[in-house]
Scaffold this motif. Structure first.
Motif, PDB file in Angstrom:
ATOM      1  N   LEU A  40       0.901  -1.238   0.005  1.00 51.26           N
ATOM      2  CA  LEU A  40       0.046  -0.023   0.011  1.00 51.26           C
ATOM      3  C   LEU A  40       0.963   1.206  -0.179  1.00 51.26           C
ATOM      4  O   LEU A  40       0.737   2.066  -0.691  1.00 51.26           O
ATOM      5  CB  LEU A  40      -0.957   0.024   1.054  1.00 51.26           C
ATOM      6  N   LEU A  43       2.085   1.789  -3.460  1.00 50.65           N
ATOM      7  CA  LEU A  43       1.160   2.089  -4.302  1.00 50.65           C
ATOM      8  C   LEU A  43       0.963   3.593  -4.195  1.00 50.65           C
ATOM      9  O   LEU A  43       0.671   4.414  -5.244  1.00 50.65           O
ATOM     10  CB  LEU A  43      -0.007   1.243  -4.131  1.00 50.65           C
ATOM     11  N   SER A  75      -2.125  -9.271  -1.558  1.00 54.77           N
ATOM     12  CA  SER A  75      -2.577  -8.355  -2.436  1.00 54.77           C
ATOM     13  C   SER A  75      -4.032  -8.794  -2.775  1.00 54.77           C
ATOM     14  O   SER A  75      -4.351  -7.515  -3.223  1.00 54.77           O
ATOM     15  CB  SER A  75      -1.551  -9.093  -4.056  1.00 54.77           C
ATOM     16  N   LEU A  78      -5.750  -6.329  -0.639  1.00 50.06           N
ATOM     17  CA  LEU A  78      -5.720  -4.828  -1.040  1.00 50.06           C
ATOM     18  C   LEU A  78      -6.599  -4.436  -2.058  1.00 50.06           C
ATOM     19  O   LEU A  78      -7.231  -3.526  -1.978  1.00 50.06           O
ATOM     20  CB  LEU A  78      -4.121  -4.303  -1.140  1.00 50.06           C
ATOM     21  N   ILE A  82      -9.870  -2.004  -2.005  1.00 46.27           N
ATOM     22  CA  ILE A  82     -10.040  -0.863  -2.726  1.00 46.27           C
ATOM     23  C   ILE A  82     -11.453  -0.817  -3.618  1.00 46.27           C
ATOM     24  O   ILE A  82     -12.155   0.173  -3.835  1.00 46.27           O
ATOM     25  CB  ILE A  82      -8.705  -0.503  -3.371  1.00 46.27           C
TER      26      ILE A  82
END
Lengths: 211, 158
Positions: A40, A43, A75, A78, A82
């Motif tokens: 994160l 990113l 992953s 995450l 989102i």
């Protein structure tokens, strides 16, 4: 903007791509298996460097594996988090196929399957298989392979191409799918792909490897 | 590649010493599988492995949390399968992930994992004597070059 996340090994990658799947920013690195604290923040840095914001995203793309047990869970969480928060479609893409797509020179893609075995996808085959990690160098016979660098050192593989551009390939492949399936995958149903659970010895007497 | 042998322990501190020898000689990727009834000395042996690896944190049976990690010369993954109802739960819980290739894993109640246990391992079966004493018969079986070497260095008398 498609946000792509790939973490099937200790060398994760990220990409930001236009809706047509062409990446305009990407990141890939040799980590230490700390994807939960790396993905994160990296990113957010990638977005800031590109001058973009997460709320501009239109879809999430994520590598589903097979590969690192916990890496894939991080992953996947995450990407789903989102997608859920921003109400966006999420598309799962097989990781090792994307590694090969990202590295045209690679004859095969290799990721760890637990502590003793490996996932092997040979170019031209449709599905990866599980092999004993100690057999890898014989199986690939010096051909260039897409694999994390730590496996090169551990199993004497030469010509290793770390999968740092895999997320960009995942964005491309996800864009293709979104053209025909704009709603992407089922958010609740999408999960990491481990091919099949590990299988060890069949009995006390005979030692068998995962097939 | 496989080898096997038998040891005797007359007291908990001897069981711990066997573990200490294993921890001192353990290589990355070592998997120690412990089998035996309640009170056989599995945790005692695991504590010895931790000492041999230079682990300084407290080592207890991870019966409820399933797995504990300890920092040492090599990272120690201490697993307890006692509460698993089905071997497949070990897969869902991620008890055997690829990070163990760089560390040492010790599994108590390893027989509960059946064929989900990785093939290459050093398996110790601890059997208490029927007289109710502290004496234990410990038979071991090593599979794979890493574990053959470890058994040879730590368990075979010289």
């Amino acid at each position: 903007m498609i946000v792509a996340i790939e973490s099937a090994s200790s060398e994760p990658s990220l990409a930001l791509a236009a809706a047509d799947g062409v990446a305009f920013a990407s990141d890939g690195w040799a980590g230490e298996g700390r994807q939960a604290s790396e993905l994160l923040p990296r990113l957010l840095v990638l977005l800031a460097r590109a001058g973009r914001e997460l709320r501009e995203a239109t879809a999430l793309a994520v590598g589903v594996g097979p590969g690192s047990f916990t890496g894939l869970r991080v992953s996947m969480s995450l990407a789903k988090g989102i997608a859920l928060a921003l109400r966006l479609p999420v598309v799962g893409v097989p990781s090792l196929g994307a590694w090969l797509e990202a590295e045209p020179r690679a004859a095969a893609a290799i990721a760890r399957a637990g502590a003793q075995d490996a996932y092997l996808l040979t170019r031209g085959e449709s599905e990866p298989r599980i092999v004993a990690a100690s057999d890898l160098s014989g199986l690939v016979e010096g051909s260039p392979v897409a694999a994390p660098s730590e496996m090169a050192a551990a199993f004497g593989l030469s010509g290793v191409l770390p999968p740092h551009a895999a997320a960009a390939a995942i964005a491309r492949l996800a864009a293709l799918r979104l053209r025909t399936e704009p709603r992407g995958d089922d958010l609740a149903g999408l999960e990491p792909w481990y091919l099949r659970p590990p299988r060890g010895v069949a009995s006390q007497e005979t030692v068998s490897r995962w097939p | 590649m496989e080898s096997a042998g038998t040891l005797r322990s007359d007291a908990p501190q001897e069981t711990r010493a066997i573990g200490h020898a294993l921890g001192s000689h353990a290589h990355s990727g070592t998997l120690v599988a412990l089998i035996g009834p309640l009170g056989a000395g599995k945790t005692e042996l695991a504590k010895g492995v931790a000492e041999g690896l230079g682990v300084t944190s407290v080592v207890n049976s991870p019966t409820f949390v399933l797995m504990n990690e300890h920092a040492g010369r090599l990272r120690l993954f201490h697993i307890d399968a006692y509460r698993l109802e089905d071997p497949d739960e070990s897969v869902a819980a991620g008890l055997f992930d690829e990070r163990q290739a760089a560390g040492v894993a010790v599994v108590e109640w390893a027989d509960r994992l059946a064929d989900r246990l990785p093939a290459e391992r050093l398996e110790l079966t601890m059997v208490p004597e029927p007289d109710g004493s502290d004496r234990r018969q410990i038979s071991w079986r090593a599979v794979g070059s890493t574990h053959l070497r470890l058994a040879n260095e730590a368990l075979v008398p010289r």
